[in-house]
Design an enzyme around this catalytic site. Structure first.
Site, PDB file in Angstrom:
ATOM      1  N   LYS A   1       0.861  -1.189   0.000  1.00  0.00           N
ATOM      2  CA  LYS A   1       0.000   0.000   0.000  1.00  0.00           C
ATOM      3  C   LYS A   1       0.893   1.233   0.000  1.00  0.00           C
ATOM      4  O   LYS A   1       1.737   1.401   0.864  1.00  0.00           O
ATOM      5  CB  LYS A   1      -0.894   0.006   1.250  1.00  0.00           C
ATOM      6  CG  LYS A   1      -1.611   1.338   1.505  1.00  0.00           C
ATOM      7  CD  LYS A   1      -2.510   1.288   2.746  1.00  0.00           C
ATOM      8  CE  LYS A   1      -3.078   2.664   3.082  1.00  0.00           C
ATOM      9  NZ  LYS A   1      -3.923   2.673   4.295  1.00  0.00           N
TER      10      LYS A   1
ATOM     11  N   ASP B   1      -2.441  10.282   3.574  1.00  0.00           N
ATOM     12  CA  ASP B   1      -3.830   9.884   3.774  1.00  0.00           C
ATOM     13  C   ASP B   1      -4.548  10.900   4.652  1.00  0.00           C
ATOM     14  O   ASP B   1      -4.437  10.869   5.871  1.00  0.00           O
ATOM     15  CB  ASP B   1      -3.880   8.484   4.421  1.00  0.00           C
ATOM     16  CG  ASP B   1      -5.311   7.991   4.603  1.00  0.00           C
ATOM     17  OD1 ASP B   1      -6.230   8.614   4.041  1.00  0.00           O
ATOM     18  OD2 ASP B   1      -5.486   6.962   5.302  1.00  0.00           O
TER      19      ASP B   1
ATOM     20  N   LYS C   1     -10.025  12.819   8.025  1.00  0.00           N
ATOM     21  CA  LYS C   1      -9.550  12.422   9.358  1.00  0.00           C
ATOM     22  C   LYS C   1      -9.562  13.638  10.277  1.00  0.00           C
ATOM     23  O   LYS C   1      -9.494  14.777   9.808  1.00  0.00           O
ATOM     24  CB  LYS C   1      -8.106  11.909   9.250  1.00  0.00           C
ATOM     25  CG  LYS C   1      -7.970  10.534   8.646  1.00  0.00           C
ATOM     26  CD  LYS C   1      -6.507  10.115   8.658  1.00  0.00           C
ATOM     27  CE  LYS C   1      -6.330   8.755   8.010  1.00  0.00           C
ATOM     28  NZ  LYS C   1      -6.986   7.659   8.747  1.00  0.00           N
TER      29      LYS C   1
ATOM     30  N   ASP D   1       1.889   6.578   5.253  1.00  0.00           N
ATOM     31  CA  ASP D   1       0.882   5.590   4.865  1.00  0.00           C
ATOM     32  C   ASP D   1       1.307   4.823   3.602  1.00  0.00           C
ATOM     33  O   ASP D   1       0.537   4.047   3.050  1.00  0.00           O
ATOM     34  CB  ASP D   1      -0.483   6.280   4.676  1.00  0.00           C
ATOM     35  CG  ASP D   1      -1.659   5.347   4.937  1.00  0.00           C
ATOM     36  OD1 ASP D   1      -1.484   4.363   5.671  1.00  0.00           O
ATOM     37  OD2 ASP D   1      -2.744   5.602   4.382  1.00  0.00           O
TER      38      ASP D   1
ATOM     39  N   ASP E   1     -11.953   7.011   3.697  1.00  0.00           N
ATOM     40  CA  ASP E   1     -10.749   6.795   4.504  1.00  0.00           C
ATOM     41  C   ASP E   1     -10.317   5.323   4.503  1.00  0.00           C
ATOM     42  O   ASP E   1      -9.226   4.992   4.943  1.00  0.00           O
ATOM     43  CB  ASP E   1     -11.007   7.279   5.943  1.00  0.00           C
ATOM     44  CG  ASP E   1      -9.724   7.476   6.726  1.00  0.00           C
ATOM     45  OD1 ASP E   1      -8.628   7.453   6.099  1.00  0.00           O
ATOM     46  OD2 ASP E   1      -9.796   7.651   7.956  1.00  0.00           O
TER      47      ASP E   1
ATOM     48  N   GLU F   1      -9.151   3.555   2.160  1.00  0.00           N
ATOM     49  CA  GLU F   1      -8.667   3.654   0.784  1.00  0.00           C
ATOM     50  C   GLU F   1      -7.569   2.638   0.454  1.00  0.00           C
ATOM     51  O   GLU F   1      -7.372   2.296  -0.708  1.00  0.00           O
ATOM     52  CB  GLU F   1      -8.140   5.079   0.517  1.00  0.00           C
ATOM     53  CG  GLU F   1      -6.715   5.368   0.992  1.00  0.00           C
ATOM     54  CD  GLU F   1      -6.507   5.235   2.498  1.00  0.00           C
ATOM     55  OE1 GLU F   1      -7.485   5.363   3.245  1.00  0.00           O
ATOM     56  OE2 GLU F   1      -5.376   4.973   2.924  1.00  0.00           O
TER      57      GLU F   1
ATOM     58  N   ARG G   1      -7.363  -0.559   1.031  1.00  0.00           N
ATOM     59  CA  ARG G   1      -7.915  -1.794   0.452  1.00  0.00           C
ATOM     60  C   ARG G   1      -8.341  -1.573  -0.996  1.00  0.00           C
ATOM     61  O   ARG G   1      -8.364  -2.504  -1.788  1.00  0.00           O
ATOM     62  CB  ARG G   1      -9.067  -2.284   1.338  1.00  0.00           C
ATOM     63  CG  ARG G   1     -10.156  -1.285   1.507  1.00  0.00           C
ATOM     64  CD  ARG G   1     -11.017  -1.531   2.759  1.00  0.00           C
ATOM     65  NE  ARG G   1     -10.346  -1.127   3.992  1.00  0.00           N
ATOM     66  CZ  ARG G   1     -10.846  -1.297   5.210  1.00  0.00           C
ATOM     67  NH1 ARG G   1     -12.017  -1.884   5.361  1.00  0.00           N
ATOM     68  NH2 ARG G   1     -10.173  -0.917   6.277  1.00  0.00           N
TER      69      ARG G   1
HETATM   70  N1  BES Z   1      -4.072   4.655   6.933  1.00  0.00           N
HETATM   71  C1  BES Z   1      -5.179   4.341   7.753  1.00  0.00           C
HETATM   72  C2  BES Z   1      -4.864   3.329   8.834  1.00  0.00           C
HETATM   73  C3  BES Z   1      -3.872   3.751   9.889  1.00  0.00           C
HETATM   74  C4  BES Z   1      -4.324   4.234  11.095  1.00  0.00           C
HETATM   75  C5  BES Z   1      -2.516   3.591   9.703  1.00  0.00           C
HETATM   76  C6  BES Z   1      -3.433   4.580  12.077  1.00  0.00           C
HETATM   77  C7  BES Z   1      -1.617   3.943  10.683  1.00  0.00           C
HETATM   78  C8  BES Z   1      -2.073   4.431  11.866  1.00  0.00           C
HETATM   79  C9  BES Z   1      -6.318   3.758   6.893  1.00  0.00           C
HETATM   80  O1  BES Z   1      -6.369   4.197   5.597  1.00  0.00           O
HETATM   81  C10 BES Z   1      -7.591   4.101   7.553  1.00  0.00           C
HETATM   82  O2  BES Z   1      -7.885   5.255   7.669  1.00  0.00           O
HETATM   83  N2  BES Z   1      -8.342   3.089   7.968  1.00  0.00           N
HETATM   84  C11 BES Z   1      -9.601   3.280   8.620  1.00  0.00           C
HETATM   85  C12 BES Z   1     -10.586   2.302   8.025  1.00  0.00           C
HETATM   86  C13 BES Z   1     -12.014   2.559   8.419  1.00  0.00           C
HETATM   87  C14 BES Z   1     -12.514   3.870   7.823  1.00  0.00           C
HETATM   88  C15 BES Z   1     -12.874   1.418   7.941  1.00  0.00           C
HETATM   89  C16 BES Z   1      -9.422   3.007  10.101  1.00  0.00           C
HETATM   90  O3  BES Z   1      -8.705   2.074  10.466  1.00  0.00           O
HETATM   91  O4  BES Z   1      -9.986   3.744  10.901  1.00  0.00           O
HETATM   92 ZN    ZN Z   2      -7.472   6.011   5.349  1.00  0.00          ZN
HETATM   93 ZN    ZN Z   3      -4.530   4.796   4.767  1.00  0.00          ZN
END
Ligand code: BES
Ligand code: ZN
Ligand code: ZN
Length: 518
Positions: free
Chosen positions: A280, A285, A292, A303, A362, A364, A366
């Site tokens: 990824k 992000d 966020k 990210d 968010d 994204e 996947r």
């Molecule tokens: N890049 C984030 C995940 C992340 C969070 C990485 C903290 C490092 C530290 C990812 O893209 C994300 O925002 N995931 C969301 C998914 C949700 C919206 C289903 C999450 O984990 O909150």
């Molecule tokens: Zn995200």
């Molecule tokens: Zn992300």
């Protein structure tokens, strides 16, 4: 140091990138301790009972070393190192206490890292001799594994500091069988360290400088001159042709177009199926329209740590001349809330031909991986596929800094991954993938949706990606959201980008290459 010693000294200095992060010490290997030494690192198994090299230094200090260490261990029993000045012939002597059992490679790395942690890149131009005779290991190249740990822990990302020091001292390992260590370090572990440095450099870089095309440019620069490497870059036009709506969709809110960077390493017979490593690479992000919150958002500059780890691992494998075929795919996009950004509720069409309803922009990672893993299978017919991603906060909350999440469809494979983790020093712990997790992502208006109702987030993320992976293909999903960035240092990792995954994937690559040759 005498001229003779210099002549038998092999100096390995790694200057990683023209975007420069200099490690400030040379790492050298010599067979005999020079006559005149005034800086040293001494390993001992017991502060209260000095033997061998330690005993000799104690004698030269007229017993002062022994007395000091004993006093220290009685009064500060939990601090297993001491920095001493003006003792015996040494202006400075660092003494480190360690277990007297047979040490593993990872334990050797950790001990080597302790040297760097204590010296804290303040060699002040001096040459530190490492006295490591007290260390026992099942391993001929003890000094090489210490050196790797030293190298990993002494990393600094200081290119934006106007007062960065360019102190260049030396860490000099001495041993009876030093030639073995020198070879192992020079031909193997130094390249592994370079791979980790490359990954950390890319992940530490701000979003302003690292965006999809600049990531590609930087990686291409690093791979210049590396043999058996073929690099291909898919641009927006190529993605349109292949209908990669998920990868393109994530990039739509940004002024920077997405890229799919593909690096092939051919270290074995062309007929051998490659292993595919898919990372990824969200260069920043923001969450997109599902923006966020402010606090901690800066950390989303890393990210793309999964993609960076793929680049670092292939770099290391190619430089180590591993006999294996690997294809690395880095799905690069910037997730921004621009006027053309995708919205919650939108439906994207993937390369596979199926559709995804966006519940959160968010989620994204996947999405970009969906098209990348599908392309990897269609184009390269790999014998196994590993994807690595800072995918979910859920993984970070579950396992924190100690373990990355591993998810597979098959318990045996997860067990194998735990063993690789143990041997590499980058540990993984399994979370499940249940048929209900796939049910949770069924959508009312599209084939699937990009997030479930909530828990368990890490498994739901894996299920989305799993939808794009052939059921019969051995598949490893690594969620590194908790381990890619450290707010507390470890023995081999300073605070900041850990470069997590390069050591893990390197161990996996070693095992796969061994299997191929059998
Ligand atoms: N890049 C984030 C995940 C992340 C969070 C990485 C903290 C490092 C530290 C990812 O893209 C994300 O925002 N995931 C969301 C998914 C949700 C919206 C289903 C999450 O984990 O909150
Ligand atoms: Zn995200
Ligand atoms: Zn992300």
């Amino acid at each position: 140091m005498s001229k003779k010693i210099i002549s038998i000294t092999f100096i390995i200095s790694i200057c990683i990138t023209s975007k420069l992060v200099f490690a400030n010490a040379n790492i050298e290997f010599i067979s005999t301790v020079p006559d005149e030494t005034n800086h040293g690192v001494l390993f001992v198994t017991d502060f209260s009972n000095l033997e061998g090299q330690a005993k000799e230094i104690d004698q030269a200090s007229n017993g002062l070393l022994g007395k000091t260490l004993k006093y220290h261990s009685e009064n500060t029993p939990n601090q297993h190192y001491l920095e001493l000045y003006a003792i015996a012939e040494f202006d400075k002597l660092v003494v480190i206490e360690h277990s007297d059992s047979m040490l593993s490679k990872v334990e050797l790395n950790n001990l080597g890292g302790k040297i760097a942690k204590i010296l804290n890149n303040q060699l002040n131009g001096n040459q530190f001799i490492v006295y490591s005779q007290s260390i026992n290991a099942d391993e001929a190249a003890i000094e090489a594994h210490l050196a790797l740990g030293y190298k990993l822990r002494s990393y600094q990302f200081n290119k934006y500091k106007s007062n960065a020091s360019n102190d260049t001292g030396s860490i000099i390992f001495v041993g009876d069988d030093i030639e073995v260590s020198r070879q192992v370090y020079q031909n193997d572990l130094a390249h592994l360290a370079e791979g980790v440095y490359l990954t950390r450099n890319l992940s530490s870089e701000p979003g302003k400088t690292i965006y999809p095309q600049s990531f590609v440019d930087e990686v291409k620069k690093q791979f210049k001159g590396v043999k058996n490497i073929d690099i291909d870059v898919l641009t927006l036009r190529d993605m349109k042709k292949r209908n990669m709506g998920a990868l393109m969709g994530v990039g739509k809110g940004s002024i920077h177009d997405p890229r799919l960077l593909v690096i092939e390493y051919s270290g074995a017979d062309k007929k051998q199926q490659p292993i595919a490593l898919v990372g990824k690479g969200i260069t920043f992000d923001t969450g997109g329209i599902s923006l966020k919150q402010n606090s901690g958002m800066w950390a989303m500059k890393s990210d793309m740590a999964g993609a960076a780890a793929v680049a670092g691992s292939i770099y290391a494998a190619a430089k180590r001349k591993e006999q294996i075929n690997i294809v690395g795919l880095m799905a690069l996009a910037e997730n921004m809330p621009g006027p053309e950004a995708i919205r919650p509720g939108d439906v994207l069409e993937t390369m596979k031909g199926t559709t995804i309803e966006i519940l959160s922009t968010d989620a994204e990672g996947r999405l970009v991986l969906a098209d990348a893993v599908y392309y990897a299978q269609q184009e390269f017919n790999p014998k196994m596929l590993l994807n690595i991603a800072t995918l979910t906060g859920s993984a970070a909350r579950a396992l924190s800094d100690e373990y990355a999440v591993v998810i597979t469809r098959d318990w045996e494979l997860s067990v194998e991954m735990m063993s690789i983790g143990k041997q590499s020093g980058e540990h993984v712990w399994p979370l499940p993938l249940h048929p209900n997790h796939f049910k949770q992502i069924s959508s009312d208006i599209a084939d699937i949706k990009n997030s479930g109702a909530g828990n368990p987030g890490a498994s739901i993320g894996a299920a989305v990606i799993g939808t794009f992976i052939d059921d019969n293909l051995p598949w490893v999903h690594l969620d590194i959201a908790g381990v890619d960035w450290l707010s507390e240092s470890t023995d081999t990792t300073p605070i900041g980008s850990s470069g997590w995954g390069v050591r893990f994937m390197t161990e996996l690559i070693r095992r796969e290459a061994k299997q191929d040759s059998n």
